[in-house]
Write an enzyme that holds these catalytic residues in place. Sequence first.
Site, PDB file in Angstrom:
ATOM      1  CB  VAL A   1       0.879  28.796-137.088  1.00 21.22           C
ATOM      2  CG1 VAL A   1      -0.088  27.627-137.216  1.00 21.22           C
ATOM      3  CG2 VAL A   1       1.202  29.063-135.633  1.00 21.22           C
ATOM      4  CB  SER A   2       2.970  32.522-140.458  1.00 20.62           C
ATOM      5  OG  SER A   2       3.183  31.563-141.464  1.00 20.62           O
ATOM      6  CB  THR A   3       1.055  35.274-136.817  1.00 20.96           C
ATOM      7  OG1 THR A   3      -0.267  34.745-136.892  1.00 20.96           O
ATOM      8  CG2 THR A   3       1.465  35.842-138.162  1.00 20.96           C
TER       9      THR A   3
END
Length: 183
Positions: free
Chosen positions: A9-11
């Site tokens: 996931v990106s964050t």
Amino acid sequence: MRLFGYARVSTSQQSLDIQIKALKIAGVRKNRIFTDKTTGGSGGDRQGLELLKVKVEKDDVVIVTKLDRLGRDTADMITLIKEFDSLGVAIRFLDDGISTEGTMGKMVVTILSAVAEAERTRILERTNEGRIEAKAKGVKFGRKRSINRDRVINLNAQGVGATAISQQLKIGRSTVYKILGEA
């Protein structure tokens, strides 16, 4: 043949749960799922991916839910596919229904990763266009100001110095100078 999984996931605020669940349903054991919480585009540290590369062996299969969860961009995707291929490891993408197994599979993955990168670029362009339009309409971005700027200016007009203002309002002296500079 062993199955491994990779999820990203990106964050740190996003959840890996949906990807991990899909990997388990696909038959990947929990201890063979590697994860990262970092943006694909940042060049950030992807320890999960690096550890996965160390663990896999010839004839293993790495399962990823979507193309954009593995590579940062087309070049990165091609590099990773070649790297895994040189180890004799195939990659399967669940949602896209494709695999790097075989020559056609590698070609399809390369084309789709290029399309995915173009789509991300278009999304960024549209987002930036929307932001520019919103600013032109007077929409303010960022958090609301918490410092009473008028009070800083009034205190300064009364002859109070920047150090005294910063102590009285419990703000940094540089903030006082910035407010006075903008006034």
